[in-house]
Write a protein that holds these residues in place. Structure first.
Motif, PDB file in Angstrom:
ATOM      1  N   ARG A 147      85.555  42.654  31.532  1.00 29.62           N
ATOM      2  CA  ARG A 147      86.654  43.186  31.937  1.00 29.62           C
ATOM      3  C   ARG A 147      87.672  43.518  30.760  1.00 29.62           C
ATOM      4  O   ARG A 147      88.465  44.314  30.646  1.00 29.62           O
ATOM      5  N   VAL A 148      87.774  42.467  29.851  1.00 30.34           N
ATOM      6  CA  VAL A 148      88.702  42.764  28.860  1.00 30.34           C
ATOM      7  C   VAL A 148      87.835  42.328  27.387  1.00 30.34           C
ATOM      8  O   VAL A 148      86.860  41.492  27.397  1.00 30.34           O
ATOM      9  N   ILE A 149      87.935  43.177  26.444  1.00 35.62           N
ATOM     10  CA  ILE A 149      87.141  43.295  25.049  1.00 35.62           C
ATOM     11  C   ILE A 149      88.393  43.140  24.057  1.00 35.62           C
ATOM     12  O   ILE A 149      89.534  43.663  23.868  1.00 35.62           O
ATOM     13  N   GLY A 150      88.075  41.712  23.389  1.00 35.74           N
ATOM     14  CA  GLY A 150      89.090  41.379  21.999  1.00 35.74           C
ATOM     15  C   GLY A 150      88.370  41.815  20.803  1.00 35.74           C
ATOM     16  O   GLY A 150      87.411  41.915  20.354  1.00 35.74           O
ATOM     17  N   VAL A 151      89.334  42.640  19.912  1.00 33.72           N
ATOM     18  CA  VAL A 151      88.868  43.382  18.606  1.00 33.72           C
ATOM     19  C   VAL A 151      89.841  42.874  17.478  1.00 33.72           C
ATOM     20  O   VAL A 151      91.113  42.829  17.669  1.00 33.72           O
ATOM     21  N   VAL A 152      89.088  42.103  16.524  1.00 31.88           N
ATOM     22  CA  VAL A 152      89.535  41.425  15.563  1.00 31.88           C
ATOM     23  C   VAL A 152      89.460  42.762  14.318  1.00 31.88           C
ATOM     24  O   VAL A 152      88.328  42.832  13.767  1.00 31.88           O
ATOM     25  N   THR A 153      90.406  43.106  13.825  1.00 31.62           N
ATOM     26  CA  THR A 153      90.195  44.344  12.771  1.00 31.62           C
ATOM     27  C   THR A 153      91.826  44.852  12.448  1.00 31.62           C
ATOM     28  O   THR A 153      92.681  44.306  12.751  1.00 31.62           O
ATOM     29  N   SER A 154      91.702  45.804  11.593  1.00 28.44           N
ATOM     30  CA  SER A 154      92.976  46.132  11.132  1.00 28.44           C
ATOM     31  C   SER A 154      93.502  47.025  11.940  1.00 28.44           C
ATOM     32  O   SER A 154      92.738  48.063  12.418  1.00 28.44           O
ATOM     33  N   ASP A 211      86.571  38.777  27.569  1.00 26.66           N
ATOM     34  CA  ASP A 211      85.145  38.171  27.820  1.00 26.66           C
ATOM     35  C   ASP A 211      84.041  38.638  26.828  1.00 26.66           C
ATOM     36  O   ASP A 211      82.903  38.201  26.754  1.00 26.66           O
ATOM     37  N   LEU A 212      84.830  39.331  25.623  1.00 24.33           N
ATOM     38  CA  LEU A 212      83.888  39.613  24.681  1.00 24.33           C
ATOM     39  C   LEU A 212      84.713  39.882  23.397  1.00 24.33           C
ATOM     40  O   LEU A 212      85.971  40.648  23.549  1.00 24.33           O
ATOM     41  N   LEU A 213      84.130  39.413  22.364  1.00 24.71           N
ATOM     42  CA  LEU A 213      85.034  39.733  20.911  1.00 24.71           C
ATOM     43  C   LEU A 213      84.017  40.822  19.806  1.00 24.71           C
ATOM     44  O   LEU A 213      82.944  40.727  19.943  1.00 24.71           O
ATOM     45  N   ILE A 214      84.851  41.581  19.408  1.00 22.09           N
ATOM     46  CA  ILE A 214      84.206  42.337  18.383  1.00 22.09           C
ATOM     47  C   ILE A 214      85.107  42.247  16.907  1.00 22.09           C
ATOM     48  O   ILE A 214      86.322  42.475  17.044  1.00 22.09           O
ATOM     49  N   VAL A 215      84.377  41.915  15.905  1.00 21.04           N
ATOM     50  CA  VAL A 215      85.019  41.543  14.479  1.00 21.04           C
ATOM     51  C   VAL A 215      84.468  42.801  13.874  1.00 21.04           C
ATOM     52  O   VAL A 215      82.969  42.986  13.530  1.00 21.04           O
ATOM     53  N   ALA A 216      85.397  43.790  13.469  1.00 18.99           N
ATOM     54  CA  ALA A 216      84.826  44.970  12.641  1.00 18.99           C
ATOM     55  C   ALA A 216      85.535  45.246  11.470  1.00 18.99           C
ATOM     56  O   ALA A 216      86.795  44.849  11.391  1.00 18.99           O
ATOM     57  N   ARG A 217      84.970  46.097  10.852  1.00 18.20           N
ATOM     58  CA  ARG A 217      85.426  46.514   9.489  1.00 18.20           C
ATOM     59  C   ARG A 217      84.490  47.638   8.861  1.00 18.20           C
ATOM     60  O   ARG A 217      83.200  47.620   9.243  1.00 18.20           O
ATOM     61  N   GLY A 218      85.223  48.786   8.241  1.00 17.48           N
ATOM     62  CA  GLY A 218      84.366  49.631   7.614  1.00 17.48           C
ATOM     63  C   GLY A 218      83.428  49.307   6.604  1.00 17.48           C
ATOM     64  O   GLY A 218      83.583  48.050   6.155  1.00 17.48           O
ATOM     65  N   GLY A 219      82.712  50.066   5.845  1.00 19.41           N
ATOM     66  CA  GLY A 219      81.770  49.678   4.766  1.00 19.41           C
ATOM     67  C   GLY A 219      82.713  49.365   3.559  1.00 19.41           C
ATOM     68  O   GLY A 219      83.832  49.785   3.471  1.00 19.41           O
ATOM     69  N   GLY A 220      81.820  48.762   2.516  1.00 19.97           N
ATOM     70  CA  GLY A 220      82.313  48.403   1.243  1.00 19.97           C
ATOM     71  C   GLY A 220      81.708  47.952   0.300  1.00 19.97           C
ATOM     72  O   GLY A 220      80.371  47.623   0.674  1.00 19.97           O
ATOM     73  N   SER A 221      82.113  47.405  -1.035  1.00 19.71           N
ATOM     74  CA  SER A 221      81.181  46.657  -1.865  1.00 19.71           C
ATOM     75  C   SER A 221      81.065  45.341  -1.384  1.00 19.71           C
ATOM     76  O   SER A 221      81.771  44.721  -0.462  1.00 19.71           O
ATOM     77  N   LEU A 222      80.528  44.470  -2.074  1.00 15.69           N
ATOM     78  CA  LEU A 222      80.220  43.196  -1.637  1.00 15.69           C
ATOM     79  C   LEU A 222      81.550  42.358  -1.846  1.00 15.69           C
ATOM     80  O   LEU A 222      81.929  41.537  -1.055  1.00 15.69           O
ATOM     81  N   GLU A 223      82.400  42.761  -2.893  1.00 12.97           N
ATOM     82  CA  GLU A 223      83.724  42.273  -2.994  1.00 12.97           C
ATOM     83  C   GLU A 223      84.583  42.500  -1.851  1.00 12.97           C
ATOM     84  O   GLU A 223      85.478  41.640  -1.489  1.00 12.97           O
ATOM     85  N   ASP A 224      84.376  43.812  -1.503  1.00 13.67           N
ATOM     86  CA  ASP A 224      85.326  44.098  -0.264  1.00 13.67           C
ATOM     87  C   ASP A 224      85.130  43.341   0.835  1.00 13.67           C
ATOM     88  O   ASP A 224      85.834  42.960   1.700  1.00 13.67           O
ATOM     89  N   LEU A 225      83.583  43.106   1.452  1.00 14.82           N
ATOM     90  CA  LEU A 225      83.326  42.514   2.330  1.00 14.82           C
ATOM     91  C   LEU A 225      83.321  40.905   2.196  1.00 14.82           C
ATOM     92  O   LEU A 225      83.046  39.984   2.966  1.00 14.82           O
ATOM     93  N   TRP A 226      83.861  40.202   0.992  1.00 12.87           N
ATOM     94  CA  TRP A 226      83.656  39.065   0.646  1.00 12.87           C
ATOM     95  C   TRP A 226      84.396  37.941   1.694  1.00 12.87           C
ATOM     96  O   TRP A 226      84.034  37.027   1.993  1.00 12.87           O
TER      97      TRP A 226
END
Length: 523
Positions: A147-154, A211-226
């Motif tokens: 019913r409700v989706i939580g998104v953790v992102t910019s 009821d559900l969480l999505i942790v999202a981010r775009g692509g990047g290098s290893l340092e960007d995703l660290w």
């Protein structure tokens, strides 16, 4: 006076164009360094580009150097670079005037050991895996229809727009966004606080609990995703009571949050597709199953009614059940009257045949009267006994066709009909579940076989004026109108040269070493 001297001094300064300055710097760097050996950690490596060239960077703890391997050299390398691996690269330093960058054009690559970040990542991965945080047994299933989706992102990036757009297209639900920084030193703390904050929301509070969480981010290098390899993020996701989908980076990227999350999505759009089903498909499936259920119930009811009518026709009527006892009773009553007449007749004949004297006649008359009186006394009892026997048989036969017996049989068949209905409901539920599983399997198969998934990974489809795909460069002629389909749209282009000549020239000569990073010409 001062103004005139300043104007004279400015007029004596030599003027250079941007191209002249860039060319002079290029010649200076190439003449001063020539071939060099550089040791550093590979960063931003994504494999060869569609043109065949490979672009990445070499870095240490204080500096970063752009690097390129041309297609001809890349195909001959015995050792290929890998993300996070420390290597020794031999090549020539040069500049790229198009973006005022200097880079190394690599001729050979040697391994020099694992990079510091990769070593730290592997050590942290082993530690958390030993605690059981990555076990499949602790992963929770995703809700089928949240019913409700939580998104953790910019909140300002394209990721949240893609997620909301995809959810709106498939099955519109309430989406709550917890804004965080997805790159930098504070990423780990902000993401872990966001996951914990969503879990801390009360069930019946002013803000609905997702009821559900999505942790999202775009692509990047290893340092960007660290930041998504932070131990606090991993523990927060592991402790979450709400199922979590990880959609960090592209399909080739991986972080520790991908291992601890309940489900990993290759892209943020893929996470939205995992989160909600397609509403139109569900409605069509429910309508189809409802029609089948109604038809099955109708057919089952008709079959039961026909069986009940057939059983009712097989039951005899009360008149048919009593007909035989009545006939037997009538026949017994008729035989009794005839038997009495015959006995009287026999007695009369015997009486007439006797030689009678007054004394004998008197004696026999007295005896006959006595026997007649005795028979008369027994006759009512015998008759009543016969009537009682016939009545007992009649009552027994009547009990077999009594309304109570009929009601018992009707109740028996009603119970069997109720059991059949319950079995039909169970069968319908099972068919619904099987249909749902088949629909999900078909959806996953359709997504895996779709050419759009290939386009999302960075490939492009080239079509000619006839809208047919072009598979070989030799099919391209100068001036040919082309349609280049990317994942997000179609671009039109015109061929500048003959594809066959371009293929022959590529095979004979080495590609130029001053092309811009990440770009290549089709012809």
């Amino acid at each position: 006076m001062n103004t005139s001297r300043q104007a004279d001094s400015q007029s004596n300064v030599a003027e250079f164009s941007v191209s002249e300055i860039s060319g002079a710097l290029k010649r200076t760097v190439e003449d001063a360094f020539g071939h060099v050996r550089v040791r550093g950690e590979v960063s931003g490596y994504r494999g060869p580009h569609s043109s065949g060239h490979a672009y990445f960077a070499l870095k240490d703890d204080r500096a970063r150097l752009e690097a390129v391997i041309w297609r001809g050299v890349f195909s001959k390398l015995k050792f290929l670079p890998q993300e996070g691996l420390e290597i020794i690269a031999t090549g020539k330093l040069t500049t790229y005037p198009g973006s005022s960058k200097y880079q190394i054009v690599i001729d050979s690559v040697e391994p020099a050991g694992a990079g510091a970040l990769m070593a730290l990542l592997e050590e942290r991965k082993k530690k958390l895996a030993a605690e059981g945080l990555f076990d499949d047994s602790r992963k929770k299933p995703l809700p089928f229809m949240p019913r409700v989706i939580g998104v953790v992102t910019s909140p300002t990036g394209a990721v949240i727009r893609d997620i909301i757009h995809r959810i709106s297209d498939r099955f519109p639900v309430h989406v709550m966004v917890w804004p965080v920084r997805v790159q930098g030193e504070t990423t780990g703390d902000e993401v872990s606080n966001a996951v914990a904050g969503f879990n801390a929301l009360p069930e019946e509070g002013p803000l609905p609990r997702p009821d559900l969480l999505i942790v999202a981010r775009g692509g990047g290098s290893l340092e960007d995703l660290w930041g998504f390899n932070d131990e606090a993020v991993v523990r927060a996701v592991a402790a979450s009571d709400i199922p979590v989908i990880s959609a960090v980076g592209h399909e080739t990227d991986w972080t520790l949050i991908d291992l601890v999350a309940d489900r990993r999505a290759p892209t943020p759009t893929g996470a939205a597709e995992m989160a909600v089903p397609v509403r139109a498909e569900l409605e069509a499936s429910l309508a189809r199953l409802s029609a089948r259920l109604k038809g099955a119930i109708s057919r089952e009811g008709d079959r039961k009614r026909q069986a009940l009518r057939a059983l009712s026709r097989a039951l005899p009527s009360p008149d048919q059940l009593l007909a035989l006892p009545r006939r037997r009773f009538d026949e017994a009553a008729g035989r009794l009257g005839r038997a009495l007449s015959a006995a009287t007749q026999r007695k009369r004949i015997a009486f007439n045949s006797l030689r009678l004297s007054p004394a004998t006649l008197e004696r026999r008359f007295i005896e006959a009267r006595r026997r007649t009186a005795a028979s008369g006394e027994r006759l009512p009892g015998v008759f009543l006994a016969l009537v009682r026997a016939q009545r007992t048989r009649f009552d027994r036969d009547a009990a077999r066709v009594s309304p109570m017996a009929l009601n018992q049989r009707i109740a028996h068949w009603r119970d069997r009909l109720a059991q059949a209905r319950r079995r039909a409901d169970t069968q319908v539920d099972m068919l619904l579940k099987q249909g749902h599983a088949s629909a999900e399997q078909a959806m996953r198969l359709a997504r895996s076989l779709s050419h759009e998934g290939v386009l999302e990974r960075g490939f492009a489809l080239v079509r000619g004026p006839d809208d047919l795909p072009l598979k070989r460069a030799v099919d391209i002629q100068p001036g040919l109108e082309l349609q280049i389909q990317f994942a997000d749209g179609v671009a039109r282009a015109v061929a500048a040269s003959d594809g066959r000549k371009a293929v022959a020239a590529t095979k004979k000569s080495k590609p130029p070493n001053d092309g811009p990073k990440g770009q290549g010409s089709l012809f």
